[in-house]
Design a protein around this motif. Structure first.
Motif, PDB file in Angstrom:
ATOM      1  N   UNK A 161       0.838  -1.200   0.000  1.00 25.90           N
ATOM      2  CA  UNK A 161       0.000   0.000   0.000  1.00 25.90           C
ATOM      3  C   UNK A 161       0.871   1.248   0.000  1.00 25.90           C
ATOM      4  N   UNK A 162       1.950   1.225   0.760  1.00 27.84           N
ATOM      5  CA  UNK A 162       2.858   2.370   0.808  1.00 27.84           C
ATOM      6  C   UNK A 162       3.401   2.673  -0.589  1.00 27.84           C
ATOM      7  N   UNK A 163       3.819   1.637  -1.307  1.00 32.02           N
ATOM      8  CA  UNK A 163       4.346   1.819  -2.666  1.00 32.02           C
ATOM      9  C   UNK A 163       3.272   2.390  -3.583  1.00 32.02           C
ATOM     10  N   UNK A 164       2.040   1.917  -3.430  1.00 31.79           N
ATOM     11  CA  UNK A 164       0.929   2.428  -4.242  1.00 31.79           C
ATOM     12  C   UNK A 164       0.677   3.903  -3.959  1.00 31.79           C
ATOM     13  N   UNK A 165       0.732   4.298  -2.694  1.00 27.04           N
ATOM     14  CA  UNK A 165       0.517   5.699  -2.323  1.00 27.04           C
ATOM     15  C   UNK A 165       1.608   6.593  -2.911  1.00 27.04           C
ATOM     16  N   UNK A 166       2.847   6.106  -2.882  1.00 26.54           N
ATOM     17  CA  UNK A 166       3.956   6.875  -3.462  1.00 26.54           C
ATOM     18  C   UNK A 166       3.744   7.030  -4.967  1.00 26.54           C
ATOM     19  N   UNK A 167       3.322   5.951  -5.615  1.00 24.00           N
ATOM     20  CA  UNK A 167       3.093   5.993  -7.065  1.00 24.00           C
ATOM     21  C   UNK A 167       1.989   6.991  -7.416  1.00 24.00           C
ATOM     22  N   UNK A 168       0.950   7.048  -6.612  1.00 22.26           N
ATOM     23  CA  UNK A 168      -0.133   8.011  -6.859  1.00 22.26           C
ATOM     24  C   UNK A 168       0.384   9.441  -6.726  1.00 22.26           C
ATOM     25  N   UNK A 169       1.233   9.659  -5.753  1.00 24.59           N
ATOM     26  CA  UNK A 169       1.831  10.984  -5.576  1.00 24.59           C
ATOM     27  C   UNK A 169       2.685  11.358  -6.793  1.00 24.59           C
ATOM     28  N   UNK A 170       3.335  10.361  -7.382  1.00 25.88           N
ATOM     29  CA  UNK A 170       4.222  10.588  -8.524  1.00 25.88           C
ATOM     30  C   UNK A 170       3.495  10.498  -9.868  1.00 25.88           C
ATOM     31  N   UNK A 171       2.199  10.382  -9.862  1.00 27.59           N
ATOM     32  CA  UNK A 171       1.422  10.152 -11.079  1.00 27.59           C
ATOM     33  C   UNK A 171       1.866  11.069 -12.225  1.00 27.59           C
ATOM     34  N   UNK A 172       2.152  10.444 -13.378  1.00 26.63           N
ATOM     35  CA  UNK A 172       2.551  11.193 -14.562  1.00 26.63           C
ATOM     36  C   UNK A 172       4.006  11.603 -14.595  1.00 26.63           C
ATOM     37  N   UNK A 173       4.759  11.254 -13.572  1.00 30.44           N
ATOM     38  CA  UNK A 173       6.171  11.652 -13.503  1.00 30.44           C
ATOM     39  C   UNK A 173       7.068  10.654 -14.227  1.00 30.44           C
ATOM     40  N   UNK A 174       8.313  11.042 -14.378  1.00 33.11           N
ATOM     41  CA  UNK A 174       9.336  10.144 -14.918  1.00 33.11           C
ATOM     42  C   UNK A 174      10.080   9.558 -13.722  1.00 33.11           C
ATOM     43  N   UNK A 175       9.982   8.247 -13.581  1.00 33.02           N
ATOM     44  CA  UNK A 175      10.487   7.564 -12.394  1.00 33.02           C
ATOM     45  C   UNK A 175      11.454   6.457 -12.804  1.00 33.02           C
ATOM     46  N   UNK A 216       5.285   0.649   6.945  1.00 35.40           N
ATOM     47  CA  UNK A 216       5.235   2.087   7.191  1.00 35.40           C
ATOM     48  C   UNK A 216       6.247   2.813   6.317  1.00 35.40           C
ATOM     49  N   UNK A 217       6.039   4.114   6.223  1.00 31.65           N
ATOM     50  CA  UNK A 217       6.893   4.985   5.427  1.00 31.65           C
ATOM     51  C   UNK A 217       7.444   6.078   6.330  1.00 31.65           C
ATOM     52  N   UNK A 218       8.726   6.377   6.188  1.00 25.23           N
ATOM     53  CA  UNK A 218       9.355   7.465   6.929  1.00 25.23           C
ATOM     54  C   UNK A 218       9.791   8.543   5.947  1.00 25.23           C
ATOM     55  N   UNK A 219       9.545   9.796   6.299  1.00 27.59           N
ATOM     56  CA  UNK A 219       9.912  10.879   5.401  1.00 27.59           C
ATOM     57  C   UNK A 219       9.627  12.243   6.008  1.00 27.59           C
ATOM     58  N   UNK A 220       9.801  13.275   5.212  1.00 27.25           N
ATOM     59  CA  UNK A 220       9.513  14.648   5.621  1.00 27.25           C
ATOM     60  C   UNK A 220       8.005  14.804   5.867  1.00 27.25           C
ATOM     61  N   UNK A 221       7.581  15.417   6.985  1.00 23.62           N
ATOM     62  CA  UNK A 221       6.157  15.523   7.318  1.00 23.62           C
ATOM     63  C   UNK A 221       5.293  16.125   6.206  1.00 23.62           C
ATOM     64  N   UNK A 222       5.770  17.190   5.572  1.00 23.01           N
ATOM     65  CA  UNK A 222       4.995  17.819   4.496  1.00 23.01           C
ATOM     66  C   UNK A 222       4.809  16.865   3.331  1.00 23.01           C
ATOM     67  N   UNK A 223       5.859  16.140   2.980  1.00 23.37           N
ATOM     68  CA  UNK A 223       5.793  15.178   1.894  1.00 23.37           C
ATOM     69  C   UNK A 223       4.864  14.015   2.249  1.00 23.37           C
ATOM     70  N   UNK A 224       4.942  13.549   3.495  1.00 21.17           N
ATOM     71  CA  UNK A 224       4.080  12.446   3.918  1.00 21.17           C
ATOM     72  C   UNK A 224       2.610  12.839   3.885  1.00 21.17           C
ATOM     73  N   UNK A 225       2.313  14.089   4.207  1.00 20.66           N
ATOM     74  CA  UNK A 225       0.925  14.556   4.145  1.00 20.66           C
ATOM     75  C   UNK A 225       0.389  14.478   2.726  1.00 20.66           C
ATOM     76  N   UNK A 226       1.220  14.839   1.763  1.00 20.27           N
ATOM     77  CA  UNK A 226       0.803  14.782   0.357  1.00 20.27           C
ATOM     78  C   UNK A 226       0.625  13.338  -0.100  1.00 20.27           C
ATOM     79  N   UNK A 227       1.559  12.480   0.292  1.00 19.51           N
ATOM     80  CA  UNK A 227       1.482  11.072  -0.106  1.00 19.51           C
ATOM     81  C   UNK A 227       0.287  10.387   0.543  1.00 19.51           C
ATOM     82  N   UNK A 228      -0.008  10.763   1.793  1.00 18.58           N
ATOM     83  CA  UNK A 228      -1.084  10.104   2.523  1.00 18.58           C
ATOM     84  C   UNK A 228      -2.484  10.572   2.171  1.00 18.58           C
TER      85      UNK A 228
END
Length: 374
Positions: free
Chosen positions: A102-116, A241-253
Motif C-alpha cells: 500500500x505504501x508503494x501504491x501511495x507513493x506511485x499516486x503521488x508521482x502520477x505522470x512523472x518520470x520515475x 510504514x513509510x518514513x519521510x519529511x512531514x509535508x511530503x508524507x501529508x501529500x502522499x497520505x
C-alpha cells in the motif's frame, strides 16, 4: 502436454506472462503451467521468516478478539507511538499502511505522470504501481553477479528523472550495498533534486542491521519504506510504514483510505516490535543455515548470489536459463521463485528462501539428484 511444456520453457513469452508475479502462489503457479499439484509441496518462493511469528501473537490472539467489534484507530496512534519509540524519530515523520504494497501504491499516486527510475533487479511492485499511475518508468539494470551500484555513472540518469526506487538490502539478490555507497546515492539524489526512495523491507535480516531512516529528519528528498511482514511473518495481516519529511508524507497520505490498518494488525505490530529477541534469534538462525547451504551448493557445482538475507539467487551454470531446473523441482514438489519478471535476470536465476533445516536439506538432495540425472 509435452508440446505445451516445450513451448513454455523454451521461449513462449505470452505464456510466461501468466506466471504469478509474486511468491507464495503455489496453486496458481502449477495451474499456470498446466501441471498437477503434488501431494506434498515445500514452498521456497516466499521469503518471510522461517521461524514464523513471535510466540506472543498466539498467546495474545484470543485477548485481542474484542477489537473486531469496533472501527480501528484511524490514525493508528498506538502503533505509531511504538514505532516512534523504536526508531527514535517523531510521529510526524511516519505514515503507517496496509503493508509495504500500500505504501508503494501511495507513493506511485503521488508521482502520477512523472518520470520515475527503478534500479533493477528489484521488487516488481515499484514499476507496476508507477505504470498504473501513468508514470514513465526508466529501468536502470545493474550487471551480475555483483550488481554493483556505481553512483558516479548513475548521477547523469538521475538528472532525467523526478524519483528513483532502490531496494536495499536487495530483493531478489539478497545483497546489501555498503553504507558509503548509499550515502553517496542519497547525496547524488539531493544534487539532482530527485526523490530518493529506499526500500528497507529486509534490513533487519542482515547480520549487523543498518538503516538510513534517520536521514528523513534532515533530508527532505528521502523516503524510507519498511515492512513488518517479513521479519515477523505476518504477511496475512499486512503491515508496513513509510518514513519521510512531514509535508511530503501529508501529500502522499492524501489518497490513503480510512482504517487501512485493521485493529488486529495494530495489536500484532506493537507486540512484534516489543519482542526484541525475535530478530536476534532469526539473524543467528539464518546465518547458520545460509552458511551450510552455500557450502553444499558450491560442492554440487551451483552458483548463488552473495546474499546476506533469508533468501538467495541460485543457478546451474550449465544452463543459459533455469527453466528446466525450475520444472524439474516443481515436479518433485519444490517451489522456487521464478525470476521472469525481474528485469536484468529474467529466467537466468531462481530465488530460494531459507527455510527450516529439514526442508533445506531436502532441497539440496533434490539439487544433487538433478546433477546426477542431467
Amino acid at each position: 502436454m509435452q508440446f505445451f511444456l516445450l513451448l513454455l520453457f523454451y521461449g513462449l513469452e505470452a505464456v510466461l506472462l501468466e506466471l504469478p508475479a509474486h511468491g507464495s502462489n503455489t496453486k496458481y503457479l502449477y495451474e499456470s503451467l498446466n501441471m498437477q499439484l503434488p501431494e506434498k509441496v515445500i514452498d521456497f518462493s516466499v521469503n518471510i521468516n522461517p521461524l514464523g511469528a513471535p510466540k506472543v501473537l498466539k498467546e495474545k490472539w484470543d485477548d485481542w478478539f474484542f477489537t473486531i467489534n469496533d472501527y480501528p484507530d484511524p490514525y493508528a496512534s498506538p502503533l505509531m507511538k511504538q514505532l516512534t519509540e523504536q526508531e527514535n524519530i517523531p510521529i510526524s515523520h511516519l505514515l503507517v499502511g496496509n503493508g509495504a504494497a500500500e505504501i508503494i501504491t501511495l507513493i506511485a499516486r503521488y508521482l502520477a505522470g512523472s518520470k520515475v527510475a527503478v534500479i533493477h533487479p528489484a521488487f516488481s511492485e515499484y514499476a507496476i504501481a508507477c505504470n498504473n499511475e501513468n508514470c514513465e518508468v526508466v529501468q536502470i539494470v545493474l550487471s551480475e553477479p555483483g550488481w554493483n551500484l556505481d553512483v558516479v555513472k548513475l548521477e547523469t540518469k538521475l538528472q532525467e528523472v523526478e524519483a528513483i526506487f532502490l531496494c536495499n538490502p536487495n530483493n531478489p539478490t539478497g545483497i546489501r550495498y555498503e553504507q558509503e555507497v548509499i550515502k553517496s546515492f542519497i547525496d547524488a539524489c539531493k544534487r539532482t533534486h530527485t526523490l530518493c526512495i529506499i526500500d528497507e523491507a529486509f534490513y533487519d535480516f542482515v547480520p549487523e542491521p543498518v538503516t538510513f531512516i534517520k536521514k528523513v529528519l534532515y533530508q527532505e528528498h528521502v523516503l524510507i519504506i519498511r515492512s513488518l511482514t517479513k521479519m515477523y511473518s505476518i504477511a496475512g495481516l499486512r503491515l508496513g510504514f513509510l518514513a519521510g519529511n512531514p509535508t511530503l508524507l501529508q501529500k502522499i497520505g492524501k489518497t490513503k483510505p480510512h482504517w487501512s490498518v485493521n485493529a488486529l494488525a495494530m495489536r500484532a505490530g506493537i507486540a512484534c516490535l516489543q519482542d526484541k529477541s525475535h530478530p536476534v534469534k532469526t539473524r543467528k538462525f539464518i546465518k547458520t543455515e545460509r552458511t551450510t547451504i552455500f557450502q553444499k551448493l558450491k560442492q554440487l557445482g551451483f552458483e548463488h548470489s552473495i546474499s546476506q538475507l533469508n533468501f538467495y539467487l541460485l543457478r546451474d551454470p550449465g544452463l543459459s536459463t533455469q527453466k528446466r531446473l525450475f520444472h524439474y523441482l516443481l515436479e518433485r514438489g519444490f517451489v522456487l521463485r521464478h525470476t521472469e519478471n525481474f528485469p536484468g535476470i529474467e529466467g537466468k536465476w531462481l530465488r530460494v528462501a531459507i527455510k527450516q533445516p529439514e526442508a533445506n536439506k531436502k532441497l539440496l538432495e533434490a539439487l544433487a539428484a538433478w546433477k546426477q540425472e542431467k
